[in-house]
Design an enzyme around this catalytic site. Sequence first.
Site, PDB file in Angstrom:
ATOM      1  CB  SER A 277     -70.829 -29.429 -10.284  1.00 36.34           C
ATOM      2  OG  SER A 277     -70.765 -28.377  -9.349  1.00 36.34           O
ATOM      3  CG  HIS A 307     -68.249 -31.228  -6.027  1.00 40.72           C
ATOM      4  ND1 HIS A 307     -68.334 -30.037  -5.378  1.00 40.72           N
ATOM      5  CD2 HIS A 307     -68.743 -30.985  -7.287  1.00 40.72           C
ATOM      6  CE1 HIS A 307     -68.842 -29.110  -6.179  1.00 40.72           C
ATOM      7  NE2 HIS A 307     -69.117 -29.673  -7.341  1.00 40.72           N
ATOM      8  CG  HIS A 353     -63.576 -24.998  -0.047  1.00 38.64           C
ATOM      9  ND1 HIS A 353     -63.130 -24.284  -1.137  1.00 38.64           N
ATOM     10  CD2 HIS A 353     -64.871 -25.298  -0.296  1.00 38.64           C
ATOM     11  CE1 HIS A 353     -64.130 -24.154  -1.997  1.00 38.64           C
ATOM     12  NE2 HIS A 353     -65.200 -24.763  -1.515  1.00 38.64           N
ATOM     13  NE  ARG A 362     -70.824 -22.319  -0.025  1.00 38.08           N
ATOM     14  CZ  ARG A 362     -70.333 -23.221  -0.894  1.00 38.08           C
ATOM     15  NH1 ARG A 362     -71.000 -23.505  -1.998  1.00 38.08           N
ATOM     16  NH2 ARG A 362     -69.179 -23.815  -0.667  1.00 38.08           N
ATOM     17  CG  ASP A 408     -71.352 -30.095   1.279  1.00 40.07           C
ATOM     18  OD1 ASP A 408     -72.458 -29.766   0.809  1.00 40.07           O
ATOM     19  OD2 ASP A 408     -70.318 -30.146   0.591  1.00 40.07           O
TER      20      ASP A 408
HETATM   21  N1  NMX Z   1     -60.376 -34.560   6.451  1.00 43.96           N
HETATM   22  C1  NMX Z   1     -59.214 -35.231   6.336  1.00 43.96           C
HETATM   23  N2  NMX Z   1     -58.213 -34.885   5.525  1.00 43.96           N
HETATM   24  C2  NMX Z   1     -58.389 -33.762   4.813  1.00 43.96           C
HETATM   25  C3  NMX Z   1     -59.549 -32.975   4.896  1.00 43.96           C
HETATM   26  C4  NMX Z   1     -60.572 -33.423   5.751  1.00 43.96           C
HETATM   27  N3  NMX Z   1     -61.737 -32.777   5.865  1.00 43.96           N
HETATM   28  N4  NMX Z   1     -59.418 -31.936   4.068  1.00 43.96           N
HETATM   29  C5  NMX Z   1     -58.204 -32.047   3.459  1.00 43.96           C
HETATM   30  N5  NMX Z   1     -57.600 -33.171   3.901  1.00 43.96           N
HETATM   31  C6  NMX Z   1     -56.325 -33.724   3.470  1.00 43.96           C
HETATM   32  C7  NMX Z   1     -56.389 -34.066   1.994  1.00 43.96           C
HETATM   33  O1  NMX Z   1     -57.059 -35.302   1.784  1.00 43.96           O
HETATM   34  C8  NMX Z   1     -54.934 -34.043   1.609  1.00 43.96           C
HETATM   35  O2  NMX Z   1     -54.364 -35.240   2.058  1.00 43.96           O
HETATM   36  P1  NMX Z   1     -53.232 -36.017   1.176  1.00 43.96           P
HETATM   37  O3  NMX Z   1     -52.133 -35.016   0.962  1.00 43.96           O
HETATM   38  O4  NMX Z   1     -52.855 -37.164   2.029  1.00 43.96           O
HETATM   39  O5  NMX Z   1     -53.896 -36.405  -0.117  1.00 43.96           O
HETATM   40  C9  NMX Z   1     -54.400 -32.898   2.450  1.00 43.96           C
HETATM   41  O6  NMX Z   1     -55.303 -32.743   3.561  1.00 43.96           O
HETATM   42  C10 NMX Z   1     -54.285 -31.573   1.722  1.00 43.96           C
HETATM   43  O7  NMX Z   1     -55.544 -31.258   1.167  1.00 43.96           O
HETATM   44  P2  NMX Z   1     -55.996 -29.732   0.977  1.00 43.96           P
HETATM   45  O8  NMX Z   1     -55.031 -29.110   0.038  1.00 43.96           O
HETATM   46  O9  NMX Z   1     -56.204 -29.097   2.287  1.00 43.96           O
HETATM   47  O10 NMX Z   1     -57.431 -29.905   0.318  1.00 43.96           O
HETATM   48  P3  NMX Z   1     -57.810 -30.167  -1.207  1.00 43.96           P
HETATM   49  O11 NMX Z   1     -57.915 -28.869  -1.900  1.00 43.96           O
HETATM   50  O12 NMX Z   1     -56.913 -31.196  -1.818  1.00 43.96           O
HETATM   51  O13 NMX Z   1     -59.260 -30.839  -1.048  1.00 43.96           O
HETATM   52  C11 NMX Z   1     -61.452 -31.076  -0.203  1.00 43.96           C
HETATM   53  C12 NMX Z   1     -60.390 -30.100  -0.698  1.00 43.96           C
HETATM   54  C13 NMX Z   1     -62.771 -30.334  -0.034  1.00 43.96           C
HETATM   55  C14 NMX Z   1     -61.651 -32.182  -1.236  1.00 43.96           C
HETATM   56  C15 NMX Z   1     -60.982 -31.682   1.148  1.00 43.96           C
HETATM   57  O14 NMX Z   1     -60.857 -30.660   2.104  1.00 43.96           O
HETATM   58  C16 NMX Z   1     -61.900 -32.769   1.664  1.00 43.96           C
HETATM   59  O15 NMX Z   1     -61.740 -33.926   1.272  1.00 43.96           O
HETATM   60  N6  NMX Z   1     -62.897 -32.411   2.559  1.00 43.96           N
HETATM   61  C17 NMX Z   1     -63.865 -33.357   3.011  1.00 43.96           C
HETATM   62  C18 NMX Z   1     -64.926 -33.604   1.959  1.00 43.96           C
HETATM   63  C19 NMX Z   1     -65.830 -32.404   1.804  1.00 43.96           C
HETATM   64  O16 NMX Z   1     -66.325 -31.852   2.763  1.00 43.96           O
HETATM   65  N7  NMX Z   1     -66.086 -32.009   0.546  1.00 43.96           N
HETATM   66  C20 NMX Z   1     -67.036 -30.936   0.264  1.00 43.96           C
HETATM   67  C21 NMX Z   1     -66.425 -29.671  -0.312  1.00 43.96           C
HETATM   68  C22 NMX Z   1     -67.496 -28.657  -0.583  1.00 43.96           C
HETATM   69  N8  NMX Z   1     -68.387 -29.085  -1.630  1.00 43.96           N
HETATM   70  O17 NMX Z   1     -69.591 -29.051  -1.474  1.00 43.96           O
HETATM   71  O18 NMX Z   1     -67.952 -29.467  -2.724  1.00 43.96           O
HETATM   72  C1  MLT Z   2     -68.923 -25.792  -4.310  1.00 45.15           C
HETATM   73  O1  MLT Z   2     -69.903 -25.195  -3.852  1.00 45.15           O
HETATM   74  O2  MLT Z   2     -68.829 -26.037  -5.521  1.00 45.15           O
HETATM   75  C2  MLT Z   2     -67.904 -26.335  -3.359  1.00 45.15           C
HETATM   76  O3  MLT Z   2     -67.745 -25.508  -2.257  1.00 45.15           O
HETATM   77  C3  MLT Z   2     -66.624 -26.768  -3.988  1.00 45.15           C
HETATM   78  C4  MLT Z   2     -65.728 -25.722  -4.585  1.00 45.15           C
HETATM   79  O4  MLT Z   2     -66.019 -24.543  -4.615  1.00 45.15           O
HETATM   80  O5  MLT Z   2     -64.638 -26.149  -5.033  1.00 45.15           O
END
Ligand code: NMX
Ligand code: MLT
Length: 472
Positions: A277, A307, A353, A362, A408
């Site tokens: 964002s 996100h 993350h 947080r 979250d």
């Molecule tokens: N559950 C399952 N798989 C996960 C998770 C999770 N919570 N977190 C990471 N992975 C997987 C990810 O999908 C990826 O798989 P692949 O290689 O098959 O595509 C692998 O682990 C490596 O990912 P990372 O490098 O650890 O994480 P990345 O930086 O790509 O993504 C998020 C970060 C936040 C998108 C990821 O951790 C996620 O999808 N979390 C769950 C959704 C979430 O809680 N999002 C909110 C973030 C905070 N916010 O408010 O924005």
């Molecule tokens: C945020 O607050 O924007 C989330 O934790 C996602 C991020 O920092 O990438």
Amino acid sequence: MAFFRGLTAVSRLRSRMAQEATTLGGVRWLQMQTASDLDLKAQLQELIPEQQDRLKKLKSDHGKVQLGNITVDMVLGGMRGMIGMLWETSLLDPEEGIRFRGLSIPECQKVLPTAVKGGEPLPEGLLWLLLTGKVPTQEQVDALSKELLARSTVPAHVYKAIDALPVTAHPMTQFTTGVMALQVESEFQKAYDNGLPKSKFWEPTYEDCLNLIARLPPVASYVYRRIFKGGKSIEADNSLDYAANFSHMLGFDDPKMLELMRLYVTIHTDHEGGNVSAHTGHLVGSALSDPYLSFAAALNGLAGPLHGLANQEVLLWIKSVIEETGSDVTTDQLKDYVWKTLKGGKVVPGFGHGVLRKTDPRYSCQREFALKHLPEDPLFQLVSKLYEVVPPILTELGKVKNPWPNVDAHSGVLLNHFGLSEARYYTVLFGVSRSMGIGSQLIWDRALGLPLERPKSVTMEWLENYCKNKAA
Ligand code: NMX
Ligand code: MLT
């Protein structure tokens, strides 16, 4: 904080004269000094030339210093770890979490003014901190609360634009439509069309950002009441601060809920510049799109499930666990459900993350809030259990870089406890708060004259050829 630790010469002189005036009983000077001290825009007016000089010097002295190597992995991997943007209002450390102008969340909780003695910080205080780099006084925060209230009138056409959507439209769609409708009143767009010089761009940007921040709670609460409460809106209570008034307009007046909303809005404001964002807002703003256009774009990024929508997904996921297993869910049942989610090709929402490598502070401060105000809440206890169960499983997967909970993972159960149980609405709350961080940085983007953002992209063929040539 380090940025502005030294007051400008003018402020120092003023403070000294104000003290002398107090001892000499010079009431007139004191009033003048106080008025400017309480005026956020006047404070910025003083800070901006200093920071413009600083940026100029940084460019001329160090413009050619290398900050690291770009690897093919980075290009293919969502630019993780690639430094590519200036973002002044906050900085994220992978181990320690966010610092707003150098202050961690516990430090903010200690030094920012509160509505309740020993209570949660007022988001107006954080907004002041983000914009100026200085911890505000209670008087400055009170003045900013009043200023936001004075700016909060929403034109009727905004509500009509929202009403044009089916009531079943997602709350984020309705909210962003409201933001786009607010754009009609952009001061920046008017001033730009009238030929405003670049050196003055920050001023209408300031007006737009403050107006936007002020008008989001009435728009957001309108959306909530329209969808979930039969369209019965609640008038603002002008005696309340920003977050408390927002909670009141949503229909929640429990003093503990007001405190939760103060904490919630404070901690969601900013998370450095690379998150989807913030980055989107900054990118769109770099085309000199006004703050409403930039923020609406940012909200569309926030609405994605990886996100900001994750807060919705967490509560829905928790409720689906209970639906399947009953409310007395055992640790083994929870483990099974996490595995079932993962085997279904889904992510466990609220964990992981892009930058953080430890539990999100947080999350921790929300947990402390829960321990203080709702330790017996069954959903809070389930969230605590998830903290035990999920990280080892994600670690076992072997590919997740951060198995720990993010912001979250916790917010929904707190809101749910006080009656705000409609998970589909949660990302709107995140959006209201995020306006403070994105808006603050947009003002500085224009004050510092930051350029159009336009990174270079390449094709797979380009990368293959480049790597072949490098190896030869
Ligand atoms: N559950 C399952 N798989 C996960 C998770 C999770 N919570 N977190 C990471 N992975 C997987 C990810 O999908 C990826 O798989 P692949 O290689 O098959 O595509 C692998 O682990 C490596 O990912 P990372 O490098 O650890 O994480 P990345 O930086 O790509 O993504 C998020 C970060 C936040 C998108 C990821 O951790 C996620 O999808 N979390 C769950 C959704 C979430 O809680 N999002 C909110 C973030 C905070 N916010 O408010 O924005
Ligand atoms: C945020 O607050 O924007 C989330 O934790 C996602 C991020 O920092 O990438």
